[in-house]
Structures are given as structure tokens and as C-alpha cells.
Design a protein around this motif. Structure first.
Motif, PDB file in Angstrom:
ATOM      1  N   MET A 108       0.818  -1.189   0.000  1.00 46.24           N
ATOM      2  CA  MET A 108       0.000   0.000   0.000  1.00 46.24           C
ATOM      3  C   MET A 108       0.867   1.260   0.000  1.00 46.24           C
ATOM      4  N   VAL A 109       1.922   1.241   0.795  1.00 47.18           N
ATOM      5  CA  VAL A 109       2.823   2.388   0.874  1.00 47.18           C
ATOM      6  C   VAL A 109       3.567   2.554  -0.441  1.00 47.18           C
ATOM      7  N   THR A 110       3.967   1.464  -1.038  1.00 46.27           N
ATOM      8  CA  THR A 110       4.701   1.564  -2.299  1.00 46.27           C
ATOM      9  C   THR A 110       3.813   2.095  -3.413  1.00 46.27           C
ATOM     10  N   ILE A 111       2.538   1.746  -3.377  1.00 48.65           N
ATOM     11  CA  ILE A 111       1.604   2.271  -4.392  1.00 48.65           C
ATOM     12  C   ILE A 111       1.441   3.781  -4.217  1.00 48.65           C
ATOM     13  N   ASN A 112       1.326   4.265  -3.000  1.00 48.21           N
ATOM     14  CA  ASN A 112       1.216   5.715  -2.738  1.00 48.21           C
ATOM     15  C   ASN A 112       2.487   6.442  -3.150  1.00 48.21           C
ATOM     16  N   VAL A 113       3.620   5.917  -2.843  1.00 52.54           N
ATOM     17  CA  VAL A 113       4.893   6.536  -3.219  1.00 52.54           C
ATOM     18  C   VAL A 113       5.025   6.564  -4.735  1.00 52.54           C
ATOM     19  N   ALA A 114       4.679   5.470  -5.388  1.00 52.46           N
ATOM     20  CA  ALA A 114       4.765   5.410  -6.847  1.00 52.46           C
ATOM     21  C   ALA A 114       3.805   6.408  -7.493  1.00 52.46           C
ATOM     22  N   THR A 115       2.623   6.576  -6.931  1.00 48.91           N
ATOM     23  CA  THR A 115       1.643   7.538  -7.453  1.00 48.91           C
ATOM     24  C   THR A 115       2.161   8.961  -7.303  1.00 48.91           C
ATOM     25  N   VAL A 116       2.714   9.281  -6.160  1.00 50.35           N
ATOM     26  CA  VAL A 116       3.251  10.631  -5.923  1.00 50.35           C
ATOM     27  C   VAL A 116       4.400  10.906  -6.877  1.00 50.35           C
ATOM     28  N   ILE A 117       5.277   9.959  -7.094  1.00 48.65           N
ATOM     29  CA  ILE A 117       6.409  10.143  -8.005  1.00 48.65           C
ATOM     30  C   ILE A 117       5.913  10.306  -9.439  1.00 48.65           C
ATOM     31  N   ALA A 118       4.920   9.520  -9.839  1.00 45.11           N
ATOM     32  CA  ALA A 118       4.391   9.609 -11.200  1.00 45.11           C
ATOM     33  C   ALA A 118       3.718  10.962 -11.426  1.00 45.11           C
ATOM     34  N   LEU A 119       2.947  11.435 -10.449  1.00 42.45           N
ATOM     35  CA  LEU A 119       2.310  12.747 -10.573  1.00 42.45           C
ATOM     36  C   LEU A 119       3.344  13.872 -10.597  1.00 42.45           C
ATOM     37  N   SER A 120       4.383  13.753  -9.822  1.00 41.70           N
ATOM     38  CA  SER A 120       5.443  14.766  -9.820  1.00 41.70           C
ATOM     39  C   SER A 120       6.147  14.823 -11.162  1.00 41.70           C
ATOM     40  N   VAL A 121       6.466  13.671 -11.732  1.00 38.85           N
ATOM     41  CA  VAL A 121       7.118  13.634 -13.044  1.00 38.85           C
ATOM     42  C   VAL A 121       6.186  14.203 -14.110  1.00 38.85           C
ATOM     43  N   ALA A 122       4.898  13.878 -14.042  1.00 38.06           N
ATOM     44  CA  ALA A 122       3.933  14.394 -15.015  1.00 38.06           C
ATOM     45  C   ALA A 122       3.826  15.914 -14.921  1.00 38.06           C
ATOM     46  N   CYS A 123       3.792  16.468 -13.709  1.00 35.83           N
ATOM     47  CA  CYS A 123       3.724  17.925 -13.531  1.00 35.83           C
ATOM     48  C   CYS A 123       4.971  18.611 -14.064  1.00 35.83           C
ATOM     49  N   VAL A 124       6.139  18.050 -13.804  1.00 33.33           N
ATOM     50  CA  VAL A 124       7.389  18.631 -14.295  1.00 33.33           C
ATOM     51  C   VAL A 124       7.409  18.620 -15.814  1.00 33.33           C
ATOM     52  N   VAL A 125       6.976  17.530 -16.436  1.00 32.66           N
ATOM     53  CA  VAL A 125       6.949  17.439 -17.889  1.00 32.66           C
ATOM     54  C   VAL A 125       5.976  18.451 -18.472  1.00 32.66           C
ATOM     55  N   LEU A 126       4.796  18.601 -17.883  1.00 30.24           N
ATOM     56  CA  LEU A 126       3.816  19.562 -18.380  1.00 30.24           C
ATOM     57  C   LEU A 126       4.309  20.997 -18.246  1.00 30.24           C
ATOM     58  N   ILE A 127       4.927  21.322 -17.142  1.00 26.29           N
ATOM     59  CA  ILE A 127       5.420  22.681 -16.931  1.00 26.29           C
ATOM     60  C   ILE A 127       6.572  22.997 -17.886  1.00 26.29           C
ATOM     61  N   LYS A 128       7.488  22.072 -18.088  1.00 27.60           N
ATOM     62  CA  LYS A 128       8.644  22.301 -18.967  1.00 27.60           C
ATOM     63  C   LYS A 128       8.237  22.334 -20.436  1.00 27.60           C
ATOM     64  N   SER A 129       7.203  21.595 -20.820  1.00 25.74           N
ATOM     65  CA  SER A 129       6.830  21.529 -22.234  1.00 25.74           C
ATOM     66  C   SER A 129       5.867  22.642 -22.648  1.00 25.74           C
ATOM     67  N   ARG A 130       5.426  23.466 -21.716  1.00 24.78           N
ATOM     68  CA  ARG A 130       4.505  24.552 -22.046  1.00 24.78           C
ATOM     69  C   ARG A 130       5.223  25.608 -22.880  1.00 24.78           C
ATOM     70  N   VAL A 131       4.589  26.008 -23.994  1.00 21.80           N
ATOM     71  CA  VAL A 131       5.144  27.035 -24.874  1.00 21.80           C
ATOM     72  C   VAL A 131       4.661  28.394 -24.386  1.00 21.80           C
ATOM     73  N   ALA A 132       5.574  29.354 -24.309  1.00 23.62           N
ATOM     74  CA  ALA A 132       5.207  30.696 -23.868  1.00 23.62           C
ATOM     75  C   ALA A 132       4.370  31.376 -24.948  1.00 23.62           C
ATOM     76  N   ASP A 133       3.203  31.866 -24.570  1.00 20.66           N
ATOM     77  CA  ASP A 133       2.303  32.543 -25.499  1.00 20.66           C
ATOM     78  C   ASP A 133       2.596  34.037 -25.460  1.00 20.66           C
ATOM     79  N   SER A 134       2.870  34.614 -26.623  1.00 19.09           N
ATOM     80  CA  SER A 134       3.212  36.038 -26.664  1.00 19.09           C
ATOM     81  C   SER A 134       2.002  36.924 -26.383  1.00 19.09           C
ATOM     82  N   ALA A 135       0.792  36.379 -26.506  1.00 15.12           N
ATOM     83  CA  ALA A 135      -0.404  37.174 -26.244  1.00 15.12           C
ATOM     84  C   ALA A 135      -0.687  37.318 -24.752  1.00 15.12           C
TER      85      ALA A 135
END
Length: 123
Positions: free
Chosen positions: A1-28
Motif C-alpha cells: 500500500m505504501v509503495t503504491i502511494n509513493v509510486a503515485t506521488v512520483i508519477a504525478l510529480s514527473v507528469a507535472c514537471v513534464v507539463l510545466i517544462k513543455s509549455r510554450v510561452a504565449d506572446s499574447a
């Protein structure tokens, strides 16, 4: 159970980092943050920040009914000042026209006097 929670937190953290880094700056989008207080389309002449010059600096009223620049409550509506200056300008123009007319005096005649005068001319 603990490993599933840790794995979920790590997966969500990696997903957030990827989304933030891949965002293109909009000039508008805004480069700077929006102002804290919105102003409305009412021009005022604030007694606190209008300056000492011949023509006062106009500012806008904020949504709380005070000056948008300094927050002062001592102000005049700019439209009222403009109307008064236009009336003063019209009065000065009328006075200048009267002075330029060389003081022509129109005679005052009584209503009955004019008829008797025309009879004298006709005779």
C-alpha cells in the motif's frame, strides 16, 4: 500500500514537471501582473496628485471611488472642470466682441414716438 502511494506521488510529480517544462510561452499573455485595483472610465482631477502646473494631470477613479494613482478622496470630475473652462472661454470671447464693436449705442424709443416721427418725415 505504501509503495503504491509513493509510486503515485512520483508519477504525478514527473507528469507535472513534464507539463510545466513543455509549455510554450504565449506572446499574447501578459508579461507583467495585472494591477491590484481596477479603474473605471471616470476621469478625475485629484487634489493630491494633480500637480501644480497650469493644466492639472487627470487620473481615473478606481472601483472604490478614490483616485486610481494615489488613493486620494479629494477630487473633481474632469468633465465639470472642462465645462466651466468652456463657459469662461465663451464669456471672455463675448466680452472681447463687445469691446471690439466700438461701443455702438442703439437708441431707445417709446412705441408711440416712432409713429409721430415717421409722420414728420413724410410731410
Amino acid at each position: 500500500m505504501v509503495t503504491i502511494n509513493v509510486a503515485t506521488v512520483i508519477a504525478l510529480s514527473v507528469a507535472c514537471v513534464v507539463l510545466i517544462k513543455s509549455r510554450v510561452a504565449d506572446s499574447a499573455q501578459l508579461d507583467q501582473p495585472r494591477p491590484a485595483l481596477l479603474t473605471i472610465g471616470v476621469q478625475i482631477i485629484c487634489g493630491d496628485c494633480s500637480g501644480e502646473g497650469q493644466h492639472p494631470i487627470k487620473t481615473y477613479m478606481n472601483r472604490y471611488g478614490s483616485c486610481g494613482q494615489c488613493g486620494g478622496k479629494s477630487y473633481l470630475l474632469a468633465s465639470a472642470v472642462a465645462i466651466n473652462s468652456l463657459l469662461a472661454r465663451a464669456t471672455r470671447l463675448r466680452d472681447a466682441q463687445i469691446a471690439a464693436s466700438h461701443g455702438r449705442v442703439l437708441p431707445f424709443e417709446a412705441p408711440g414716438f416712432r409713429a409721430s416721427r415717421s409722420e414728420k418725415i413724410a410731410v
